[in-house]
Design an enzyme around this catalytic site. Structure first.
Site, PDB file in Angstrom:
ATOM      1  N   LYS A  21      62.818  23.472  77.649  1.00  0.00           N
ATOM      2  CA  LYS A  21      63.712  23.278  76.506  1.00  0.00           C
ATOM      3  C   LYS A  21      64.098  24.605  75.863  1.00  0.00           C
ATOM      4  O   LYS A  21      65.272  24.849  75.566  1.00  0.00           O
ATOM      5  CB  LYS A  21      63.047  22.359  75.472  1.00  0.00           C
ATOM      6  CG  LYS A  21      63.933  22.021  74.273  1.00  0.00           C
ATOM      7  CD  LYS A  21      63.449  20.775  73.558  1.00  0.00           C
ATOM      8  CE  LYS A  21      62.233  21.054  72.699  1.00  0.00           C
ATOM      9  NZ  LYS A  21      62.583  21.661  71.391  1.00  0.00           N
ATOM     10  N   SER A  22      63.122  25.480  75.655  1.00  0.00           N
ATOM     11  CA  SER A  22      63.403  26.771  75.012  1.00  0.00           C
ATOM     12  C   SER A  22      64.398  27.595  75.822  1.00  0.00           C
ATOM     13  O   SER A  22      65.316  28.212  75.267  1.00  0.00           O
ATOM     14  CB  SER A  22      62.107  27.565  74.841  1.00  0.00           C
ATOM     15  OG  SER A  22      61.256  26.952  73.920  1.00  0.00           O
ATOM     16  N   ASP A 330      53.282  24.332  70.476  1.00  0.00           N
ATOM     17  CA  ASP A 330      53.798  22.996  70.785  1.00  0.00           C
ATOM     18  C   ASP A 330      52.725  22.054  71.312  1.00  0.00           C
ATOM     19  O   ASP A 330      52.925  20.830  71.326  1.00  0.00           O
ATOM     20  CB  ASP A 330      54.922  23.083  71.824  1.00  0.00           C
ATOM     21  CG  ASP A 330      56.217  23.607  71.238  1.00  0.00           C
ATOM     22  OD1 ASP A 330      56.379  23.554  70.004  1.00  0.00           O
ATOM     23  OD2 ASP A 330      57.068  24.078  72.009  1.00  0.00           O
TER      24      ASP A 330
END
Length: 443
Positions: A21-22, A330
Site C-alpha cells: 500500500k505504501s 502497522d
C-alpha cells in the site's frame, strides 16, 4: 457489515498478498511529477491508493488504467500540475492527504484537501508546521489541528527540521516540498521510519543524502537518529518502470495466524522485506516463532522474498520499544494478538503515535481483547499483556480500522466460541481479498 469468525483446525497452503500500500501511493504520486511515461505494475486496487490515484487525476495528470495489472502515467514534469476544479477527497487515507500537502505546498494555485469522518479527526499540525516554515500558506480546521486543509501554494525555501516523532508520512511531505524549495531541505528523525520515499525518489534521480547520527547512548534504546537531505533537482525527475512488491503489513496477519493456529503451514510469496518495515518479523523471531525467509531478491528497488511460517509452540514474551516501534507501526494490533499466546509478560511501549492512526489503536486493542478474556493493561504509550491466555469469542468492534478488524479476525481463529466482528468491511481499505484468502487456507 458483520463477520462471524469461528475457531479453525489449520491454515495451510500458499498465498500471494496484495501489493504494498505504501509503495502504491508513492508510485502514482511520484510518477505524476516525473517527465515521461511511467509504467506501474501490481498496483494495489484498494480504497486508500485509489484515492491517491484519483487525487493526481484531479491535479491534471494523465493516467491510463490498462487493466488490473498495469497503470501508465504520462508525467509532464514538476511544474505541470494544474489547479483542481473541486475539493480533493482523500477518503480514509492519511498517506494521501499528508504526502499531497507536501506536493501542493509549492504549486502556484489553491488546493483543498479533505476526507471521511475518520480522516477529518487525524492530526495535521505535524505537517502544517514544517510546511509553513518552508513558506507554504497552509491552514487546517480548529486552529490547524484537523482537515480539511487549505493550501495556497507559494515559493518555498529549504529548511532543517527536527521531527519530534518518527513518521514516514510527515517526513515524505517535507521531502516532497523540498523538491520545489529553494536550497537544501534536511529532515532529522529520532528513529528510522519506512524509507520508500527516499528509495523511490533516489531511483528517479533526486539528489538525496542519507546519514545516521549517533546520539548519547541509552540503556533501553538504540539512540541513532537519521538525517535525510534533499535538493531540488537540476533537471526533471526520471520516469519509472516498476513492479510493486507485495505488502508485508498485509502478510503479517497470515504470519500470525500460521504461528498461532495448530497444524498450520503457509508459504507467502514475493513479500516486501524492506528492513524499515519488518520489525514484526524481528519480534516474532525473539518470541521463538517458526519462520523462514527464502528466495530474497530485489524488485522495484526493494528487497522481496518468500516467507514460510508454521505453528509455533512455547512462544516467549518480549519487550518491544524504541527504534523497533516505527518498524512495526502497522503490526501493533496483530502483535497484541500474538502476545496473548506467549509465555510471560509482553511489554509494548514508546508507541503513543498509535493513538492517532485510523483509530486509537492502543485503546481499541485493549478494549476488544479484554472482551475476549485477555489480561491486558493500557498505558499512555503502550500495553502490557500477560500470557498465555485462552481467548473466548465475543462481539467486538473494528472501529472502522482495517488493521483492527484483521487482527481481531486472527484472534477469533483461536478463540473458544465464535467471534462477531462489527464493521468488518473496512478491510477493503487495504486488503479486499483478506477473507477470501483466509477461507482458502482453511480447506
Amino acid at each position: 457489515m458483520e463477520r462471524m469468525i469461528k475457531k479453525i483446525r489449520h491454515l495451510r497452503g500458499e498465498i500471494t498478498p496484495p501489493a504494498d500500500k505504501s509503495i502504491s501511493h508513492r508510485s502514482v504520486m511520484f510518477a505524476s511529477l516525473a517527465k515521461g511515461q511511467s509504467r506501474i505494475k501490481n498496483f494495489l486496487w484498494a480504497q486508500d491508493p485509489i484515492n491517491s490515484l484519483n487525487a493526481m487525476k484531479s491535479l491534471g495528470v494523465e493516467i491510463e488504467i490498462m487493466d488490473s495489472k498495469e497503470i501508465i502515467i504520462n508525467g509532464k514534469g514538476l511544474q505541470s500540475l494544474k489547479e483542481p476544479d473541486n475539493v480533493i477527497d482523500c477518503g480514509n487515507s492519511g498517506t494521501t492527504i499528508r504526502l499531497l500537502s507536501g506536493i501542493v505546498a509549492g504549486q502556484p494555485f489553491l488546493t483543498v484537501l479533505t476526507g471521511d469522518d475518520s480522516l477529518r479527526q487525524r492530526p495535521m499540525r505535524r505537517v502544517i508546521e514544517p510546511l509553513r516554515l518552508m513558506g507554504s500558506n497552509i491552514f487546517g480546521r480548529l486552529n490547524d489541528r484537523f482537515p480539511p486543509l487549505v493550501v495556497k501554494g507559494n515559493y518555498l525555501k529549504g529548511i532543517k527540521y527536527i521531527m519530534p516523532v518518527a513518521s514516514a508520512q510527515v517526513k515524505s511531505a517535507i521531502l516532497l516540498a523540498g523538491i520545489y524549495a529553494n536550497g537544501e531541505t534536511e529532515v532529522i528523525e529520532p528513529h528510522k521510519s519506512r524509507d520508500h520515499t527516499e528509495r523511490m525518489l533516489k531511483n528517479m534521480g533526486a539528489e538525496i543524502q542519507l546519514n545516521a547520527i549517533t546520539k548519547k547512548a541509552s540503556k533501553e534504546h538504540n539512540n541513532e537518529a537519521y538525517s535525510i537531505k534533499i535538493k531540488p533537482p537540476q533537471d526533471e525527475l526520471s520516469s519509472i518502470d516498476m513492479t510493486i512488491p507485495n505488502d508485508f503489513s498485509s502478510a503479517a496477519f497470515f504470519i500470525a495466524g500460521a504461528c498461532l493456529v495448530p497444524g498450520s503451514e503457509i508459504l507467502i510469496k514475493n513479500v516486501g522485506l524492506n528492513p524499515t518495515r519488518t520489525g514484526f518479523l524481528d519480534v516474532l523471531m525473539q518470541m521463538g516463532a517458526n519462520i523462514e525467509i527464502l528466495n530474497v531478491k530485489q524488485q522495484g528497488g526493494e528487497p522481496v522474498g518468500d516467507i514460510v511460517c508454521k505453528t509455533s509452540n512455547k512462544l516467549k514474551a518480549v519487550t518491544v520499544q524504541g527504534s523497533l516501534i516505527p518498524r512495526l507501526i502497522d503490526e501493533f494490533p496483530v502483535l497484541c494478538v500474538m502476545a496473548t499466546q506467549t509465555d510471560g509478560k509482553t511489554i509494548i511501549k514508546d508507541a503513543k503515535e498509535l493513538r492517532v492512526k485510523e483509530s486509537d489503536r492502543i485503546k481499541a486493542m485493549v478494549t476488544e481483547l479484554k472482551k475476549m478474556g485477555t489480561p491486558i493493561e493500557e498505558f499512555e504509550d503502550g500495553v502490557i499483556i500477560n500470557g498465555p491466555c485462552k481467548l473466548r469469542g465475543a462481539e467486538v468492534y473494528s472501529y472502522k480500522d482495517h488493521r483492527i478488524a484483521m487482527a481481531l479476525t486472527i484472534a477469533g481463529l483461536i478463540a473458544e466460541r465464535p467471534t462477531l466482528i462489527k464493521e468488518a468491511q473496512c478491510v477493503d481499505i487495504s486488503f479486499p481479498q483478506f477473507y477470501e484468502l483466509l477461507e482458502m487456507l482453511q480447506k
